[in-house]
Structure formats: structure tokens, C-alpha cells
Motif scaffolding. Structure first.
Motif, PDB file in Angstrom:
ATOM      1  N   PHE A 273      49.257 168.668   2.218  1.00  0.00           N
ATOM      2  CA  PHE A 273      50.032 169.870   2.529  1.00  0.00           C
ATOM      3  C   PHE A 273      51.490 169.750   2.093  1.00  0.00           C
ATOM      4  CE2 PHE A 273      50.602 166.990   6.070  1.00  0.00           C
ATOM      5  CZ  PHE A 273      51.929 167.144   6.409  1.00  0.00           C
ATOM      6  N   PHE A 274      52.101 170.921   1.909  1.00  0.00           N
ATOM      7  CA  PHE A 274      53.544 170.993   1.682  1.00  0.00           C
ATOM      8  C   PHE A 274      54.122 171.820   2.813  1.00  0.00           C
ATOM      9  CE2 PHE A 274      51.812 170.778  -2.671  1.00  0.00           C
ATOM     10  CZ  PHE A 274      52.482 169.649  -3.124  1.00  0.00           C
ATOM     11  N   THR A 275      55.137 171.303   3.452  1.00  0.00           N
ATOM     12  CA  THR A 275      55.765 172.122   4.489  1.00  0.00           C
ATOM     13  C   THR A 275      56.576 173.214   3.797  1.00  0.00           C
ATOM     14  OG1 THR A 275      57.757 170.766   4.555  1.00  0.00           O
ATOM     15  CG2 THR A 275      55.985 170.182   6.096  1.00  0.00           C
ATOM     16  N   VAL A 276      56.767 174.314   4.523  1.00  0.00           N
ATOM     17  CA  VAL A 276      57.595 175.400   4.001  1.00  0.00           C
ATOM     18  C   VAL A 276      59.008 174.861   3.768  1.00  0.00           C
ATOM     19  CG1 VAL A 276      58.679 177.587   4.657  1.00  0.00           C
ATOM     20  CG2 VAL A 276      56.215 177.254   4.993  1.00  0.00           C
ATOM     21  N   ARG A 277      59.454 174.007   4.698  1.00  0.00           N
ATOM     22  CA  ARG A 277      60.803 173.442   4.581  1.00  0.00           C
ATOM     23  C   ARG A 277      60.985 172.752   3.219  1.00  0.00           C
ATOM     24  NH1 ARG A 277      64.186 172.531   8.827  1.00  0.00           N
ATOM     25  NH2 ARG A 277      63.098 174.373   9.542  1.00  0.00           N
ATOM     26  N   ASP A 278      59.989 171.964   2.807  1.00  0.00           N
ATOM     27  CA  ASP A 278      60.110 171.244   1.528  1.00  0.00           C
ATOM     28  C   ASP A 278      59.983 172.172   0.332  1.00  0.00           C
ATOM     29  OD1 ASP A 278      60.699 168.847   2.600  1.00  0.00           O
ATOM     30  OD2 ASP A 278      58.626 168.095   2.603  1.00  0.00           O
ATOM     31  N   ILE A 279      59.043 173.119   0.431  1.00  0.00           N
ATOM     32  CA  ILE A 279      58.822 174.046  -0.681  1.00  0.00           C
ATOM     33  C   ILE A 279      60.090 174.851  -0.966  1.00  0.00           C
ATOM     34  CG2 ILE A 279      57.652 176.263  -1.155  1.00  0.00           C
ATOM     35  CD1 ILE A 279      55.974 173.882  -1.970  1.00  0.00           C
ATOM     36  N   LEU A 280      60.803 175.206   0.118  1.00  0.00           N
ATOM     37  CA  LEU A 280      61.996 176.036  -0.082  1.00  0.00           C
ATOM     38  C   LEU A 280      63.184 175.255  -0.652  1.00  0.00           C
ATOM     39  CD1 LEU A 280      61.899 178.598   2.874  1.00  0.00           C
ATOM     40  CD2 LEU A 280      60.965 178.785   0.568  1.00  0.00           C
ATOM     41  N   LYS A 281      63.012 173.947  -0.770  1.00  0.00           N
ATOM     42  CA  LYS A 281      64.051 173.186  -1.482  1.00  0.00           C
ATOM     43  C   LYS A 281      63.899 173.404  -2.984  1.00  0.00           C
ATOM     44  CE  LYS A 281      64.386 169.606   2.009  1.00  0.00           C
ATOM     45  NZ  LYS A 281      63.607 168.461   2.475  1.00  0.00           N
ATOM     46  N   GLU A 282      62.675 173.726  -3.398  1.00  0.00           N
ATOM     47  CA  GLU A 282      62.385 173.858  -4.830  1.00  0.00           C
ATOM     48  C   GLU A 282      62.243 175.304  -5.290  1.00  0.00           C
ATOM     49  OE1 GLU A 282      59.232 171.640  -7.192  1.00  0.00           O
ATOM     50  OE2 GLU A 282      59.161 170.708  -5.206  1.00  0.00           O
ATOM     51  N   TYR A 283      61.767 176.151  -4.373  1.00  0.00           N
ATOM     52  CA  TYR A 283      61.464 177.532  -4.760  1.00  0.00           C
ATOM     53  C   TYR A 283      62.191 178.523  -3.861  1.00  0.00           C
ATOM     54  CZ  TYR A 283      57.560 175.350  -7.228  1.00  0.00           C
ATOM     55  OH  TYR A 283      56.796 174.576  -8.058  1.00  0.00           O
TER      56      TYR A 283
END
Ligand code: AMP
Ligand code: ZN
Length: 465
Positions: A273-283
């Protein structure tokens, strides 16, 4: 006419609310023991969009999404962190808000916490015990599934089939392998509350029956959640609520498909899984929304970097068209409409119709999104500085209305980040000074922040890369 695929009947049905003009809707929310991942974000985003659509159709929607703030996972994690379950819940509810707000998921009407509804939960369990549907054993209370002859109706299974597949836990004191805990007797070191059966805590399923009833009444319109909740969670909710009230619980059951990675469900237990927190660092948050909207909510959706890049490219197309329409809607003249303008109006209406048809077709956002692209195409091909302002405004309004329901295109031209704005101002100055090297260097810096600079006869313009 809105049609909803009802998991209970396994077909599309016309949506008729219990009370004209009003919708009661309950969605199973997160267990707040950790950050949520983008698989969890799928129901939060999609049901947020359906709620917005229903509101745009004139319904007054009461939307309830719970926080599960006591269960085994909560207890384990709190123990590992050396904090109380309450503190853990407070922390991850705050983290939920940060991510949900970033994703543009509007707060529900109410977000009840299980631990704040213990009296309602106990009342329901007591009712089930009194009705002979639940029984107490050593301070725990179990739901006796054979006492509810319709058990299995939501997931379309019958009791015998279910029983033959059920795992029998020897140390569990249940009368039937499918019986499930409504109340769990206190174990040392676990949070507990007083009850008629001694100290203990609620099982998971009962909280959603008790809290939906507290805010939406004994019977309501729509209950939603991920497909993994259909059985046993929602099946158990039906058994509890209908066992308690003696009448139907929910009219429409909606379940979203999984967000997958390499065709496997994204989940914490699989570790993929990818947390939303991590994804929003990139996207960008809108990239995530766009990805979700690009598929019908019941279909499986594969998460990949290519899909995210596609979502970004789609948004860029829409933003570029929107910016053009915004500008023309300000600069074009108000005048008698020519045939070309009337054609635009007609096509705007056709796009609105396509949008409604898509959303009315079991909230098919992928189909409805086509309408927004039709409008973008129209903006790029059918409008010009000679168009009548009325036509531009009609097109703009249609784009904005659709975007508001999808929760995208929220960044207006004015919302250029401060840093980009400052660099752009410096570039204007550099060009005035005819310092082309500095101007190019600033353009490159701006590009690194994800923005493009265009030099037009009206001056410098910024748009997202
Ligand atoms: P949980 O916190 O695990 O109870 O999940 C919160 C919501 O996310 C529930 O409605 C789940 O069904 C849903 N969910 C969990 N994993 C996924 C996934 N990979 N794709 C779509 N929905 C999911
Ligand atoms: Zn639930």
C-alpha cells in the motif's frame, strides 16, 4: 431518474428516497489506528462525489461516516506506542482530516466515534438479547445467526453454505460457528465500559448499526463501503438492525471495487500500500481524484505511475481549456448571438445531458467525465475572441458545475503558489531589463515547481505543467 446498482438485489434499481427530497446515507469509515492508504481513499472520494451529485439534484443529504476507534488493531498499536486507545484515536482522526481535506473530501454531516456511542450500542444489544436473538456467555454477548432466518440475504448466501465454509474456533464459546460477538468481555489492559453483562467493549459490527440508527433512523436510503465489507460486516449489520427493529434496514447497498496494485487488492496486511500522506508528496491531490473518477466505482482499478501520469495529463488538458474559457468569458463582447454561438449553447446542453446520463447510470463517473472533455474540446475548437460572451459564459458555467461535483479544477489562475508568483514577478522585471539569461533561468526554476510560463501579447501567463 437515478439508477443505483443495489448489492442486495444484484441489479440496478431506480432510486426512490424514503422521504421526498431527502437522502440518508451511511458510509463505513476508517479504523483510526494508522494513516489511510489510497485504497481507503477510493470510497471516501467516490461517495463524496455521489453526495455532491445528489445535492446538485436538489436532495438534502444527511451523510454519516463513522470512525472505528476501538478494536484489536487499535489496542495493539496503542500498546506498542505506550499511549491510550483514546489518544491513538485522537491522533489518527486528526491525521484523517489532514489527508481528507487535502483530497478535497468534504466532511460528512456527522462523523460519529464508536467509543462515544456506547449507550446506544448497549441498548441495541440488550434489545437483541431480549428478543432471544443474542445470548450472553461469560460476560460476552453473541448474535445467534440461526435466530435470524434471513441471514445471508445481503451477500446472497444461505446459512447452510455459510456454515459449511465457516472456521470453527475451539476456544470460542459460540453456539453456531457463524455467531459473532456483539460485546466482548473485558481483557486485562484493554479499554472497557460498564454494561449489563459486566465490563467489556463492543464488537465491530454493532457500532455501525447503532450509529446509523442514531443519526439516520431505523430505516434509511443508502449504505456504502468497500466490497470487502459486504460479508460479513454488512451482512451482520442487516441481521443486527433488522433483528432489533423487525423491519427493513437499508434500501440501497452500494459497494466500491478495490484499488489494486499489480492486480492484488491494496491492503495494509499485504504490505502493498501507499498512504495518501506519501502519495501527496509526489502527486497533486487532484491527480488522485482524477484517477478514481476515471473508472466506474464498482470496477477494479489498478494503481500505477502510468495511470497517475495519465490523470495529470487529463487534468492539464482540462485546466488549459478552462483557462481559455475563463478568459474569453471576460474579454468577449456581449452581443446578439450568431449561429456559431447558438451551436455552442446547444452543445453545452448536450454535454450537460451526457453528464447527467452518466451520473444517473449508477454514478458512472467515467461516462460523465466524457462530458467535461466534450466541453474542453468545444472550448478549444468552437470559441474564439469573436464569440458572444453569453456562449462563453454558458460553457464556463457548465464546466464549473461538473468540476464542482467531481471536486476537481479547484485551482483557479489566482491560486498560483506564492513562490511561483514571486519568481514570475522577478522574471517580468528581468525581461524589462532585457536580461534574457536571467529570464530563462527563472523560467527553469518555475518549471521545476511544476509551472509553465508563456509569453503572450497580453503579457506573461502561468499555467500548470
Ligand atoms: P478500513 O479502515 O480498512 O475499514 O477501510 C476503510 C474503507 O476502505 C472501507 O470501506 C474499505 O472497504 C475500503 N477499502 C479498503 N481497502 C480498499 C481497496 N484496496 N480498494 C478500495 N477500497 C478499499
Ligand atoms: Zn461499518
Amino acid at each position: 431518474m437515478i439508477q443505483i446498482y443495489n448489492s442486495q438485489s444484484r441489479k440496478k434499481e431506480e432510486f426512490v428516497p424514503l422521504q421526498a427530497g431527502k437522502v440518508g446515507m451511511y458510509c463505513c469509515g476508517p479504523t483510526v489506528y494508522d494513516y489511510f492508504h489510497i485504497g481507503n481513499a477510493r470510497p471516501f472520494i467516490m461517495f463524496d462525489v455521489f453526495r455532491r451529485y445528489l445535492e446538485s439534484c436538489g436532495f438534502e443529504v444527511t451523510y454519516v461516516q463513522n470512525f472505528t476507534d476501538v478494536d484489536d488493531k487499535m489496542i495493539d498499536r496503542a500498546r506498542r506506542e505506550g499511549i491510550t486507545v483514546r489518544e491513538l484515536g485522537d491522533r489518527f482522526i486528526a491525521e484523517y482530516w489532514r489527508d481528507a481535506n487535502a483530497l478535497g473530501v468534504r466532511p460528512a454531516t456527522v462523523h460519529p466515534r464508536a467509543t462515544e456511542h456506547i449507550p446506544q450500542i448497549i441498548r441495541m444489544i440488550q434489545g437483541l438479547v431480549d428478543a432471544g436473538i443474542a445470548y450472553e456467555h461469560k460476560g460476552s454477548v453473541y448474535y445467534h445467526t440461526p435466530a435470524f432466518p434471513e441471514y445471508g440475504k445481503l451477500s446472497g448466501q444461505n446459512l447452510e453454505e455459510l456454515e459449511s465454509g465457516a472456521r470453527v474456533d475451539v476456544d470460542e464459546e459460540k453456539r453456531n460457528p457463524l455467531d459473532f460477538a456483539l460485546w466482548k468481555a473485558e481483557k486485562p489492559g484493554e479499554p472497557s465500559w460498564d454494561s449489563p453483562w459486566g465490563k467489556g467493549r463492543p464488537g465491530w459490527h454493532i457500532e455501525c448499526s447503532a450509529m446509523s440508527m442514531a443519526y439516520l433512523g431505523e430505516r434509511f436510503d443508502i449504505h456504502c463501503g468497500g466490497q470487502d465489507l459486504l460479508f460479513p460486516h454488512h451482512e451482520n449489520e442487516v441481521a443486527q438492525s433488522e433483528g432489533f427493529t423487525g423491519h427493513p434496514f437499508v434500501n440501497y447497498w452500494m459497494h466500491n471495487g478495490f484499488l489494486n496494485i499489480d492486480n492484488a487488492k491494496m491492503s495494509k496486511s499485504l504490505g502493498n500500500f501507499f498512504t495518501v500522506r506519501d502519495i501527496l508528496k509526489e502527486y497533486e491531490p487532484e491527480d488522485v481524484r482524477m484517477l478514481m473518477l476515471s473508472a466506474h466505482y464498482r470496477s477494479p482499478l489498478n494503481f500505477s505511475r502510468e495511470m497517475m501520469a495519465q490523470a495529470r495529463a487529463s487534468l492539464t488538458r482540462l485546466y488549459t481549456a478552462l483557462e481559455r474559457v475563463r478568459e474569453l468569458a471576460q474579454t468577449c463582447q456581449m452581443k446578439d448571438m450568431a449561429q456559431a454561438d447558438l451551436d455552442v449553447l446547444e452543445q453545452v446542453e448536450a454535454a450537460r445531458e451526457t453528464f447527467r446520463r452518466g451520473m444517473n447510470n449508477d454514478f458512472n463517473t467515467a461516462e460523465a467525465m466524457g462530458a467535461l472533455f466534450d466541453l474542453a474540446y468545444l472550448a478549444n475548437t468552437a470559441l474564439s475572441p469573436d464569440s458572444a460572451r453569453q456562449a462563453c459564459q454558458a460553457l464556463l458555467k457548465a464546466m464549473e458545475d461538473m468540476a464542482a461535483i467531481f471536486g476537481i479544477l479547484t485551482q483557479s489562475a489566482q491560486q498560483v503558489p506564492e513562490e511561483v508568483h514571486t519568481l514570475a514577478q522577478q522574471r517580468v522585471q528581468a525581461r524589462k531589463n532585457r536580461d534574457w539569461a536571467q529570464s530563462d533561468a527563472l523560467r527553469a526554476q518555475i518549471a521545476q515547481l511544476g509551472w509553465l510560463v508563456e509569453d503572450t501579447p497580453q503579457g506573461q501567463k502561468l499555467r500548470r505543467a
